[in-house]
Design a protein around this motif. Structure first.
Motif, short mmCIF file in Angstrom:
data_model
loop_
_atom_site.label_atom_id
_atom_site.label_comp_id
_atom_site.label_asym_id
_atom_site.label_seq_id
_atom_site.Cartn_x
_atom_site.Cartn_y
_atom_site.Cartn_z
N GLY A 64 -8.90 7.07 -11.10
CA GLY A 64 -8.48 8.37 -10.63
C GLY A 64 -7.35 8.91 -11.49
O GLY A 64 -6.71 8.16 -12.23
N GLU A 65 -7.14 10.20 -11.39
CA GLU A 65 -6.09 10.85 -12.17
C GLU A 65 -4.73 10.59 -11.54
O GLU A 65 -4.56 10.71 -10.33
N LEU A 66 -3.79 10.21 -12.37
CA LEU A 66 -2.41 10.02 -11.96
C LEU A 66 -1.53 10.55 -13.08
O LEU A 66 -1.64 10.09 -14.22
N ASP A 67 -0.72 11.53 -12.78
CA ASP A 67 0.14 12.17 -13.79
C ASP A 67 -0.67 12.67 -14.98
O ASP A 67 -0.27 12.53 -16.14
N GLY A 68 -1.85 13.21 -14.71
CA GLY A 68 -2.67 13.81 -15.76
C GLY A 68 -3.46 12.82 -16.60
O GLY A 68 -4.11 13.22 -17.56
N GLU A 69 -3.41 11.53 -16.27
CA GLU A 69 -4.16 10.52 -17.02
C GLU A 69 -5.10 9.78 -16.08
O GLU A 69 -4.78 9.55 -14.92
N LEU A 70 -6.26 9.40 -16.62
CA LEU A 70 -7.20 8.59 -15.86
C LEU A 70 -6.67 7.16 -15.81
O LEU A 70 -6.39 6.55 -16.84
N ASN A 71 -6.47 6.65 -14.59
CA ASN A 71 -5.95 5.30 -14.39
C ASN A 71 -7.00 4.45 -13.69
O ASN A 71 -7.83 4.95 -12.93
N TYR A 72 -6.94 3.14 -13.94
CA TYR A 72 -7.84 2.18 -13.33
C TYR A 72 -7.03 1.17 -12.53
O TYR A 72 -5.92 0.81 -12.92
N VAL A 73 -7.61 0.70 -11.41
CA VAL A 73 -6.92 -0.28 -10.57
C VAL A 73 -7.96 -1.09 -9.80
O VAL A 73 -9.04 -0.59 -9.49
N ILE A 74 -7.61 -2.33 -9.50
CA ILE A 74 -8.40 -3.18 -8.60
C ILE A 74 -7.53 -3.34 -7.35
O ILE A 74 -6.62 -4.17 -7.33
N PRO A 75 -7.79 -2.53 -6.32
CA PRO A 75 -6.89 -2.51 -5.17
C PRO A 75 -7.08 -3.66 -4.17
O PRO A 75 -6.21 -3.90 -3.36
N ILE A 76 -8.22 -4.32 -4.23
CA ILE A 76 -8.52 -5.37 -3.25
C ILE A 76 -9.16 -6.56 -3.95
O ILE A 76 -9.60 -6.46 -5.08
N GLY A 77 -9.18 -7.67 -3.24
CA GLY A 77 -9.86 -8.85 -3.76
C GLY A 77 -8.91 -9.94 -4.19
O GLY A 77 -7.69 -9.79 -4.15
N PRO A 78 -9.48 -11.06 -4.63
CA PRO A 78 -8.67 -12.20 -5.08
C PRO A 78 -7.80 -11.83 -6.27
O PRO A 78 -8.05 -10.86 -6.97
N ASP A 79 -6.80 -12.67 -6.53
CA ASP A 79 -5.85 -12.41 -7.61
C ASP A 79 -6.40 -12.68 -9.01
O ASP A 79 -5.81 -12.26 -9.99
N SER A 80 -7.51 -13.41 -9.11
CA SER A 80 -8.06 -13.71 -10.43
C SER A 80 -9.56 -13.47 -10.46
O SER A 80 -10.23 -13.51 -9.43
#
Length: 85
Positions: free
Chosen positions: A59-75
């Motif tokens: 999603g866009e954040l501060d005008g840039e497309l950002n990626y995130v893994i919001p859920i799930g295991p740590d590795s």
């Protein structure tokens, strides 16, 4: 799907990208810089992770497309092992 033995032997940039994106949102340039890879490489690994079912949101954040893994295991390894169950 990979077996447990294959997962033990395999360490990749995909694992690093998983761990970084699990910590918080990153735009591709920052992600590539953090990992020391080209932006195209970071984008390709994100697509590979998505193909194996990793929930990567963008999603866009501060005008840039950002990626995130919001859920799930740590590795990535833990994520893949959970898929084997």
């Amino acid at each position: 799907m990979a077996t447990e033995i294959e997962l033990e032997r395999h360490f990749s940039r995909k694992e690093l990208i998983y761990e970084v994106l699990h910590r918080g949102p990153y735009p591709i340039p920052d992600l590539a810089d953090e990992l020391g890879v080209l932006e195209d490489t970071a984008e390709a690994r994100i697509q590979e992770l998505r193909k194996i079912g990793v929930p990567i949101f963008s999603g866009e954040l501060d005008g840039e497309l950002n990626y995130v893994i919001p859920i799930g295991p740590d590795s990535l390894r833990e994520f893949l092992l959970a898929q084997l169950d």
